[in-house]
Enzyme design. Structure first.
Site, short mmCIF file in Angstrom:
data_model
loop_
_atom_site.label_atom_id
_atom_site.label_comp_id
_atom_site.label_asym_id
_atom_site.label_seq_id
_atom_site.Cartn_x
_atom_site.Cartn_y
_atom_site.Cartn_z
N CYS A 1 -9.72 -25.86 -53.47
CA CYS A 1 -9.48 -24.99 -54.62
C CYS A 1 -10.64 -25.16 -55.60
O CYS A 1 -11.56 -25.95 -55.38
CB CYS A 1 -8.18 -25.41 -55.32
SG CYS A 1 -6.78 -25.48 -54.21
N ARG B 1 -14.33 -20.92 -53.23
CA ARG B 1 -13.57 -22.12 -52.85
C ARG B 1 -12.09 -21.81 -52.63
O ARG B 1 -11.32 -22.65 -52.17
CB ARG B 1 -13.67 -23.20 -53.93
CG ARG B 1 -15.07 -23.72 -54.19
CD ARG B 1 -15.07 -24.74 -55.30
NE ARG B 1 -14.25 -25.87 -54.95
CZ ARG B 1 -14.68 -26.92 -54.24
NH1 ARG B 1 -15.92 -26.92 -53.80
NH2 ARG B 1 -13.90 -27.92 -53.95
N TRP C 1 -6.58 -22.33 -53.16
CA TRP C 1 -6.63 -22.11 -51.70
C TRP C 1 -5.40 -22.85 -51.18
O TRP C 1 -5.42 -24.08 -51.05
CB TRP C 1 -7.92 -22.67 -51.13
CG TRP C 1 -8.00 -22.59 -49.64
CD1 TRP C 1 -7.63 -23.55 -48.74
CD2 TRP C 1 -8.43 -21.49 -48.85
NE1 TRP C 1 -7.83 -23.12 -47.47
CE2 TRP C 1 -8.32 -21.84 -47.49
CE3 TRP C 1 -8.92 -20.22 -49.15
CZ2 TRP C 1 -8.67 -21.00 -46.46
CZ3 TRP C 1 -9.27 -19.38 -48.11
CH2 TRP C 1 -9.14 -19.76 -46.79
N ASN D 1 -7.09 -30.20 -57.09
CA ASN D 1 -7.69 -29.79 -55.82
C ASN D 1 -7.56 -30.98 -54.88
O ASN D 1 -8.01 -32.07 -55.20
CB ASN D 1 -9.17 -29.42 -56.01
CG ASN D 1 -9.84 -29.11 -54.67
OD1 ASN D 1 -9.17 -28.69 -53.73
ND2 ASN D 1 -11.14 -29.34 -54.58
N GLY D 2 -6.92 -30.79 -53.73
CA GLY D 2 -6.75 -31.89 -52.77
C GLY D 2 -5.37 -31.79 -52.14
O GLY D 2 -4.68 -30.77 -52.23
N GLU E 1 -18.37 -21.31 -26.46
CA GLU E 1 -18.49 -21.23 -27.92
C GLU E 1 -19.95 -21.33 -28.34
O GLU E 1 -20.40 -20.60 -29.23
CB GLU E 1 -17.65 -22.32 -28.59
CG GLU E 1 -17.80 -22.40 -30.10
CD GLU E 1 -17.50 -21.10 -30.83
OE1 GLU E 1 -16.92 -20.17 -30.24
OE2 GLU E 1 -17.90 -20.98 -32.02
N LYS F 1 -22.14 -18.56 -30.61
CA LYS F 1 -22.83 -18.91 -31.87
C LYS F 1 -24.25 -18.35 -31.85
O LYS F 1 -24.71 -17.74 -32.81
CB LYS F 1 -22.88 -20.43 -32.06
CG LYS F 1 -21.60 -21.05 -32.52
CD LYS F 1 -21.20 -20.70 -33.93
CE LYS F 1 -20.28 -19.57 -34.14
NZ LYS F 1 -19.04 -19.31 -33.54
N GLU G 1 -24.44 -14.30 -31.81
CA GLU G 1 -23.94 -13.53 -32.96
C GLU G 1 -24.81 -13.71 -34.21
O GLU G 1 -24.76 -12.88 -35.11
CB GLU G 1 -22.49 -13.86 -33.26
CG GLU G 1 -22.21 -15.22 -33.86
CD GLU G 1 -20.73 -15.38 -34.22
OE1 GLU G 1 -20.09 -14.41 -34.65
OE2 GLU G 1 -20.22 -16.49 -34.07
N HIS H 1 -23.72 -18.51 -7.23
CA HIS H 1 -23.03 -17.27 -6.84
C HIS H 1 -23.59 -16.07 -7.59
O HIS H 1 -22.90 -15.06 -7.74
CB HIS H 1 -21.53 -17.43 -7.09
CG HIS H 1 -20.94 -18.57 -6.34
ND1 HIS H 1 -20.66 -18.55 -5.01
CD2 HIS H 1 -20.64 -19.83 -6.75
CE1 HIS H 1 -20.19 -19.71 -4.62
NE2 HIS H 1 -20.16 -20.51 -5.66
N LYS I 1 -16.24 -10.81 -41.04
CA LYS I 1 -15.62 -12.14 -40.98
C LYS I 1 -14.23 -12.06 -40.38
O LYS I 1 -13.80 -12.94 -39.67
CB LYS I 1 -15.54 -12.76 -42.38
CG LYS I 1 -14.95 -14.17 -42.40
CD LYS I 1 -15.75 -15.13 -41.55
CE LYS I 1 -15.10 -16.49 -41.44
NZ LYS I 1 -15.75 -17.33 -40.41
#
Ligand code: AGP
Length: 611
Positions: A2, A27, A74, A100-101, A485, A489, A492, A508, A606
């Site tokens: 946050c 944040r 958040w 925040n936490g 993955e 990365k 993209e 093959h 996103k």
């Protein structure tokens, strides 16, 4: 993650606190609030949504006060609602706290305070703080000491700002495992979770450290530790621009978020490991339900799907339950064989991906139990799935998913271990016992931090390979999941053609692609298949391809590779999380060397909220 801001000066505190808060919206932004002294109590104004909603609430006649604290949320505990927005107050309305936490022991603290007669009005962990301070204020008679006594009861992480009629001209702040800075302006002070918020007013900041408890007034900053002992901290003069500061001094959010990965994974695990057991509170699945599930379908898109590939292997090894990882856009049109004996696990950072949402609804219609692993609290997937586990990785701004992926892998491990505990599963996991896997999972943040140390080597490798036009990532088992993955990365953000292949498939067909200039990145982190992988890489080398190998420290590296990337060893299922650190960095630095925008790659969003 946050955002907290505050202003302590002569007037205009509300406007300044809100202007500062605007710079922290990255944040977290699902709800906001502000607190300030008014007529011998603390006024609190809150709203869901972003800061503009708060301006609407405050209306035109904003009180002209000298002190205010503000917060943008958040959500981690409690849906993003006005009642759950910070700041939170005690029973008397004389104290307000922004936090925040994560307070891991908020449950027992809340029970204790309710037994004393304290009344709660939110679902948050934070709300225990103002009531604790109210309680200890009666005992200690001094607000600062009451804050110290309260924070000593807290297990978990916090950055807090406390405002009270008992200290009308100042704010008390403290931190443990969550950032907080104090801006030192002439005749006034600012507080903030991060440097960008104070830069328009001052470049001189005091960066607080864990255990600091600080009284902030317009003319002074009185710093002590949690026991009350005077402490000293030298100010720092910040050389960043505001834009640089919002990225923490990094050139792009993606790089900042890669470097946040140890904290993101630590937060994903926070409060969810107890000795050698995984604990996932909040899941309403009974042991009988866990035994009922005979199949698992892991359904997701993009990076989340690649996390699901790791989950497939791990769940089959630990639970011995047939598990498939399926691309969401394929699942929904495949007439899926799911029913009330199927657990459909949906993974999504945003919780808003159209194909994943559609797959969840399809699975529900067919009677499956839908469990979501999501980063954004209150997102559609989080609200509609039968159960949800949050990754708690904090907002991920870069379009290319990095810290969310590692947090997803951590949560998938917690889920598989938790499930195994519920059904006393055989836990045949590459010879890795449950206690060992839990112990190594707890070490994962440190292993990721260690892998990050290799960035200089990765950057020089990226500079050598940035002009190449074809990359093939090879792996077997967990390494193949990681290769998928890693290839995403690179493609993209650098726009280079990159693909992942099961290493055993090279003969093959894909071997025909190998010629001088083609880069093959082999992931060799799985002891049971490394020998086979090395022979695949030798076939590439024999055809003058460029070979890069990712291997674990201490492993002997046979001839046949041009470049080596070593990473710390861990149980096989944890290796994708560690291997992706250098491979994310490699993709980043290649894209940067090519002058790509990185945070907003062309053609991408996103969150893909359209099909
Ligand atoms: C990954 O870097 C991409 N941004 C993309 O593949 C993403 O993972 C995918 O769109 C799924 O998004 P979600 O996790 O928010 O559902």
């Amino acid at each position: 993650m946050c955002g907290i801001t505050g202003f302590i000066g002569s007037d205009g505190a509300i406007q300044i606190a809100l202007e500062s808060l605007k710079r922290l919206e990255y944040r977290g932004y699902d709800s906001v609030g502000i607190a300030y002294p008014q007529n011998n109590h603390i006024a609190v104004v809150r709203a869901t949504g972003n800061i503009s909603r708060l301006h609407d609430r405050l209306g035109g006649d904003v009180p002209d006060v000298a002190v205010a604290i503000a917060h943008t949320r958040w959500a981690t505990h409690g849906q993003p609602t006005e009642a759950n927005a910070h700041p939170h107050q005690d029973c008397s309305g004389q104290i307000a706290v922004a936090h925040n936490g994560i307070i891991e022991n908020y449950g027992p603290l809340r029970d204790e305070l309710q037994r004393m007669g304290h009344r709660f009005s939110s679902e948050t962990d934070t709300e225990v703080l103002p009531h604790l301070i109210e309680h200890y204020l009666h005992e200690a008679g001094d607000l600062v000491e009451a804050v110290r006594l309260s924070l000593r009861r807290v297990e978990g992480s916090y950055a807090v700002a406390v405002i009270s009629t008992r200290y009308p001209g100042g704010v008390i702040v403290a931190r443990k495992d969550s950032p907080l800075v104090i801006g030192l302006a002439e005749g006034s002070k600012l507080i903030a979770s991060d440097i960008p918020a104070v830069l328009p007013y001052t470049k001189d900041v005091l960066i607080l450290e864990d255990g600091d408890v600080v009284v902030v007034t317009p003319g002074a900053v009185i710093l002590t530790d949690i026991s009350g002992k005077t402490a000293h901290r030298s100010p720092t003069r910040v050389g960043w621009s505001i834009e640089e500061a919002e990225k923490g001094g990094y050139s792009h959010y993606m790089l900042k978020e890669i470097h946040e990965e140890p904290v993101a994974v630590r937060n994903a695990l926070r409060g969810r490991i107890d000795n050698d057991r995984a604990i996932l509170e909040g899941l309403t699945i009974s042991p009988a339900d866990w035994r009922r599930f005979q199949r698992v379908e892991i359904v997701a898109c993009g990076t989340a799907y690649h996390a699901g590939l790791v989950g497939k292997r791990l769940m089959e090894q630990i639970l011995r339950i047939p598990t498939e990882a399926v691309i969401a856009s394929e699942f929904r049109y495949s007439d899926p064989l799911v029913d009330e004996k199927t657990l459909v696990l949906l993974i999504s950072q945003s919780g808003e991906t159209a194909d994943t949402l559609a797959a969840m609804r399809e699975a529900k219609q067919r009677g499956a139990y839908t469990l979501a692993i999501v980063n954004v609290m209150g997102s559609t997937l989080a609200r509609e799935a039968d159960g949800v586990i949050y990754t708690q990785a904090g907002p991920e701004i870069g379009v290319a998913s990095t810290k969310a992926y590692l947090a997803q892998l951590a949560v998938i491990h917690l889920l598989a271990i938790h499930w195994a505990q519920q059904i006393d599963a055989p836990f045949l996991n590459d010879g890795v016992s449950r206690p060992l896997l839990v112990n190594e999972l707890e070490r994962l943040p440190d292993l990721i931090a260690s892998a990050l140390q290799g960035e200089p080597h990765i950057k020089s490798l990226a500079d050598r390979l940035a002009d190449r036009s074809c990359f093939i990532y090879l792996g077997r088992g967990y390494d193949f999941a990681a290769a998928m993955e890693a290839a995403l990365k690179l493609k993209e953000i650098s726009y280079i053609h990159a693909e992942a292949y099961a290493a055993g498939e090279m003969k093959h067909g894909p071997l025909a692609l190998i010629e001088p200039g083609v880069v093959v990145i082999g992931l060799a982190t799985q002891p049971t298949t490394n020998l086979k992988l090395w022979s695949n890489l030798k076939e590439v080398k024999a055809r003058n391809g460029t070979v890069v190998v990712v291997h674990t420290e201490g492993e002997s590296v046979p001839d046949g590779s041009d470049y080596q990337i070593s990473i710390p060893p861990a149980p096989p299922s944890l290796m994708p999380a560690i291997a992706l650190v250098p491979l994310q960095l490699l993709a980043y630095h290649i894209a940067n060397a090519r002058g790509c925008p990185i945070d907003q790659p062309r053609n991408l969003a996103k969150s893909v909220t359209v099909e």
